[in-house]
Scaffold this motif. Structure first.
Motif, short mmCIF file in Angstrom:
data_model
loop_
_atom_site.label_atom_id
_atom_site.label_comp_id
_atom_site.label_asym_id
_atom_site.label_seq_id
_atom_site.Cartn_x
_atom_site.Cartn_y
_atom_site.Cartn_z
N GLU A 223 24.25 35.86 28.29
CA GLU A 223 25.18 35.04 27.52
C GLU A 223 26.62 35.26 28.00
O GLU A 223 26.99 36.37 28.40
CB GLU A 223 25.08 35.40 26.04
N PRO A 224 27.46 34.23 27.97
CA PRO A 224 28.84 34.34 28.47
C PRO A 224 29.65 35.44 27.82
O PRO A 224 30.59 35.96 28.43
CB PRO A 224 29.43 32.95 28.17
N ARG A 225 29.31 35.81 26.61
CA ARG A 225 30.12 36.83 25.91
C ARG A 225 30.15 38.15 26.67
O ARG A 225 31.13 38.89 26.58
CB ARG A 225 29.58 37.06 24.49
N TRP A 226 29.08 38.43 27.45
CA TRP A 226 29.06 39.72 28.14
C TRP A 226 29.95 39.71 29.37
O TRP A 226 30.63 40.70 29.66
CB TRP A 226 27.62 40.09 28.48
N ALA A 227 30.01 38.60 30.08
CA ALA A 227 30.98 38.49 31.17
C ALA A 227 32.40 38.52 30.63
O ALA A 227 33.31 39.10 31.24
CB ALA A 227 30.74 37.19 31.95
N GLN A 228 32.60 37.93 29.46
CA GLN A 228 33.93 37.95 28.83
C GLN A 228 34.33 39.37 28.45
O GLN A 228 35.51 39.74 28.54
CB GLN A 228 33.93 37.04 27.61
N LEU A 229 33.36 40.18 28.06
CA LEU A 229 33.66 41.57 27.72
C LEU A 229 34.08 42.35 28.96
O LEU A 229 35.03 43.14 28.92
CB LEU A 229 32.44 42.22 27.06
N THR A 230 33.40 42.13 30.08
CA THR A 230 33.81 42.77 31.33
C THR A 230 35.23 42.35 31.69
O THR A 230 36.07 43.19 32.06
CB THR A 230 32.86 42.37 32.47
N SER A 231 35.51 41.07 31.59
CA SER A 231 36.84 40.56 31.92
C SER A 231 37.90 41.15 31.00
O SER A 231 39.02 41.46 31.42
CB SER A 231 36.84 39.03 31.81
N ARG A 232 37.54 41.31 29.72
CA ARG A 232 38.49 41.89 28.75
C ARG A 232 38.85 43.32 29.14
O ARG A 232 40.01 43.73 29.03
CB ARG A 232 37.87 41.86 27.36
N ALA A 233 37.86 44.06 29.60
CA ALA A 233 38.13 45.44 30.04
C ALA A 233 39.03 45.44 31.26
O ALA A 233 39.99 46.22 31.34
CB ALA A 233 36.81 46.15 30.35
N GLU A 234 38.76 44.57 32.23
CA GLU A 234 39.61 44.48 33.42
C GLU A 234 41.04 44.15 33.04
O GLU A 234 41.99 44.77 33.54
CB GLU A 234 39.07 43.40 34.37
N GLN A 235 41.21 43.16 32.17
CA GLN A 235 42.55 42.73 31.80
C GLN A 235 43.31 43.83 31.08
O GLN A 235 44.52 44.03 31.30
CB GLN A 235 42.48 41.47 30.93
N ARG B 195 43.18 40.79 40.22
CA ARG B 195 41.73 40.83 40.39
C ARG B 195 41.36 40.47 41.84
O ARG B 195 40.50 41.11 42.45
CB ARG B 195 41.04 39.85 39.44
N THR B 196 42.00 39.44 42.37
CA THR B 196 41.73 39.04 43.76
C THR B 196 41.99 40.19 44.71
O THR B 196 41.17 40.51 45.58
CB THR B 196 42.61 37.84 44.13
N TYR B 197 43.15 40.82 44.56
CA TYR B 197 43.52 41.88 45.49
C TYR B 197 42.63 43.12 45.32
O TYR B 197 42.30 43.79 46.30
CB TYR B 197 44.99 42.23 45.31
N LYS B 198 42.24 43.42 44.09
CA LYS B 198 41.38 44.59 43.88
C LYS B 198 39.98 44.35 44.43
O LYS B 198 39.39 45.23 45.08
CB LYS B 198 41.35 44.97 42.40
N VAL B 199 39.42 43.18 44.17
CA VAL B 199 38.10 42.86 44.72
C VAL B 199 38.15 42.90 46.24
O VAL B 199 37.29 43.49 46.91
CB VAL B 199 37.61 41.50 44.22
N GLY B 200 39.19 42.30 46.82
CA GLY B 200 39.32 42.30 48.27
C GLY B 200 39.49 43.69 48.84
O GLY B 200 38.77 44.09 49.76
N ARG B 201 40.40 44.43 48.28
CA ARG B 201 40.68 45.76 48.83
C ARG B 201 39.47 46.68 48.67
O ARG B 201 39.19 47.51 49.55
CB ARG B 201 41.90 46.35 48.13
N GLY B 202 38.74 46.55 47.57
CA GLY B 202 37.55 47.37 47.38
C GLY B 202 36.48 47.10 48.41
O GLY B 202 35.67 47.97 48.72
#
Length: 646
Positions: free
Chosen positions: A432-444, A338-345
């Motif tokens: 609500e935190p569940r929506w950020a968790q859903l984004t993270s789940r997709a990334e993972q 995630r770090t490298y993708k955010v940075g590179r983007g």
């Protein structure tokens, strides 16, 4: 049907007015980040293999338990050894080409004068030896015991908490955080930027601790009041339960969803981004190609105010992630991807401690022009990282040699991403935190299954044309301007993969009265329930046209890059001491091109291996016999046809 998110009381009671523009969308236009052609040529040619030692001597004395700042004779002698040509020779023998060193920590110009003079001399030695130099230009905290004696006015720069007390650096009461947006402080620190650029002749400026936002001091309060007046009308403030901006104070802690709390989070993120940009502009007036870097930490699994990487990183070329080490443990894959993708983007290098072959492999596969910090040399003793007695691993040497000896594999390599995942600020920070968790789940899911993808922020939505699919997972709060960009994206051929509810609320978490993304072609917009498999959803939307698919167990990750006339598949095995065998790779090439050679290269072998492959139409398939830690498959194809295809 239940609402996607709870609507805050101020929005429910506020009538049908339109809220003022947020700094999310009305911040500084454009980016201060240098384009590749504007950066020093050595950065692409050599990349960065870093050695670190950025603490001045007086700080070490206090840090290590003394109540004062006077070093012992042994400390003085060891400090002198680390600034010698012999030390530089040891670093170069490790393959280091970049030194991050001390310049100013925060204890006062008089207190640190000797250390600053030492920085000038040591930087000269490094440059004469062919090493590039980054300097620790300042911390987000200062040593008030000494600084206040030299600069009594600095007492006004201190960041205060809600009780009116100075915000201290962790358990170090002798260090106070300062307000990065205070005009007096900014003027003082501009002098340090000038010193680093003109006297030290640094190649890069490092600004530390970019993770503490504004507080309850007078400067923070006044700036927040001006922000409210600029951002909202009087009617909007009254509807939000607020009155005259001149009487409004910052909110206390907690994750409240009233207008004041939402505005404070946005203001805090923008304040950090503004301060970095202001310093960057000043530095560029000193030298236009100076590289800028800050330390906000890694992006983690969600946006965490006061740090919004999507804003901060648009003012520099690099940032630090000092987070957890990667690996596959207890059935859980931990990575810095995630770090490298955010940075590179965002065209940023990511700095991280690279102490193992896995960390080096991960940086080679995913990072931009940087292997990381491979050693620490405080007091002239080479160790793996700060605060460690662990020596530099001999297992790291082949990876450093491979990275420096095969720069042609990494230089000017562009990542190929079929898919983008949007990190919506309002959805991740306000809802609500569940929506950020859903984004993270997709990334993972995309990380684990090796889908070529990129993580993007709100500010990058102008570049949606680069991706065939945009994933909106948990993006419940989007602005009208974002909706327009989505409609334009679909109109020009893009596809939306919507997981869970989308845009049920605007950028200030006010519930919309009707669905906002209706009327788009069903063949371009795919909707999936929140509970669905994110990977299966993305694969369905892509329709089997991913640029890269790999049949292998979880724990093997991949990145796909491209140079003129070839594509490169980077494979990283996160299983410690457990080689993965017979991974089947399916790779799409540019249209109407024909593969002519396939080589497999690794730091673990002196020679490359030629691999057989099969091509059908514009896709080839091949089998990688074994991945211990890192392999890179280099697929050469017909240049003439590739040129015509472009």
């Amino acid at each position: 049907m239940a609402r996607a998110v709870r609507t805050p009381f101020w929005a429910r009671n506020g009538g049908s007015f339109l809220l003022g523009a947020s700094l999310i969308t009305s911040g500084h236009a454009g980016s201060l980040t240098l384009r590749p052609a504007e950066r020093p040529a050595w950065l692409q040619t050599e990349g960065v293999v870093m050695a670190g030692d950025w603490e001045p001597l007086l700080f070490r004395v206090r840090r290590d338990g003394s109540r004062g700042y006077d070093p012992s004779p042994d400390q003085l002698a060891a400090y002198a050894r680390e600034h010698t040509p012999e030390m530089i020779a040891q670093l170069k023998a490790l393959g280091v080409n970049f030194v991050m060193m001390h310049a100013y920590k925060g204890f006062g110009l008089g207190a640190e004068r000797q250390s600053m003079d030492d920085a000038v001399r040591f930087a000269r030695l490094c440059h004469e030896a062919g090493l590039h130099v980054g300097v620790y230009n300042f911390s987000g905290a200062f040593g008030w015991e000494l600084l206040f004696k030299e600069h009594p006015e600095a007492k006004d720069w201190v960041l205060l908490d809600q009780a009116g007390k100075p915000v201290t650096y962790d358990s170090a009461p002798y260090r106070y955080f300062w307000n990065r947006n205070h005009p007096g402080a900014q003027k003082f620190y501009q002098g340090l930027v000038r010193f680093a650029v003109r006297d030290v002749r640094a190649d890069l400026l490092h600004f530390d601790n970019y993770n503490v936002g504004p507080g309850f001091d007078a400067c923070s309060v006044q700036r927040f009041q001006r922000y409210l007046k600029r951002t909202f009308s009087s009617k909007e403030l009254r509807a939000g339960g607020l009155g005259d901006p001149k009487r409004i104070l910052p909110p206390g802690g907690g994750g409240k969803d009233d207008l004041l709390s939402l505005a404070w989070r946005d203001f805090s993120c923008q304040s950090l981004a503004d301060s970095y940009r202001d310093l960057g502009r000043y530095a560029r007036r000193q030298r236009k190609d100076i590289l800028l870097e800050c330390n906000p930490g890694g992006p983690g699994q969600r946006i965490q105010p006061p740090v919004d990487h999507g804003r901060v990183l648009t003012s520099g070329e690099a940032f630090w992630d000092e987070g957890v080490a990667p690996g596959y443990r207890d059935g859980i894959l931990r990575t810095r991807i995630r770090t490298y993708k955010v940075g590179r983007g965002l065209k940023n290098l990511a700095f991280a401690y690279t102490t193992t072959p896995l960390e080096a492999a991960e940086a080679m596969a995913f990072n931009l022009d940087c292997l990381g910090c491979v050693c620490w040399f405080e007091y002239g003793k080479l160790v793996a990282r700060p605060g460690s007695d662990q020596p530099v691993s001999t297992n790291l040497a082949p990876y450093v040699r491979f990275y420096t000896g095969h720069r042609e594999l990494f230089r000017k390599a562009e990542t190929i991403a079929d898919v983008a995942v949007l990190r919506s600020f309002a959805s991740q920070v306000y809802a609500e935190p569940r929506w950020a968790q859903l984004t993270s789940r997709a990334e993972q899911a995309l990380i684990e299954e090796r889908v070529p993808f990129q993580i993007i922020h709100d500010q990058q939505m102008r570049d949606l044309h680069r991706y065939q699919v945009l994933v909106l997972a948990g993006c419940v709060a989007l602005s009208d301007s974002q909706i327009k960009r989505l409609r334009d994206y679909v109109a020009f051929g893009g596809r939306l993969c919507i997981i869970g509810p989308v845009a049920t609320h605007d950028e200030w978490l006010r519930q919309r009265s009707k669905p906002i993304l209706q009327g788009l072609p069903p063949a371009k917009v795919f909707r999936f329930p929140e509970s669905d498999d994110c990977l299966a959803a993305v694969q369905r939307v892509c329709g089997g046209r991913l640029s890269l698919t790999i049949e292998a167990p979880t724990g093997l990750c991949a990145e796909l890059t491209e140079q003129v006339g070839r594509r490169l598949v980077h494979l990283v095995n996160y299983h410690a001491n457990a080689p993965l065998t017979n991974a089947v790779v399916n790779l799409r090439l540019p249209a109407k091109t024909k593969a002519k050679a396939l080589r497999l290269m690794s730091p673990e072998r002196p020679e490359s291996l030629a691999l057989p492959f099969e091509q059908i139409s514009d896709s080839i398939s091949f089998k990688v016999p074994q991945v211990n830690v890192y392999e890179i498959a280099v697929v050469e194809f017909d240049n003439d046809r590739a040129s015509r295809a472009r």
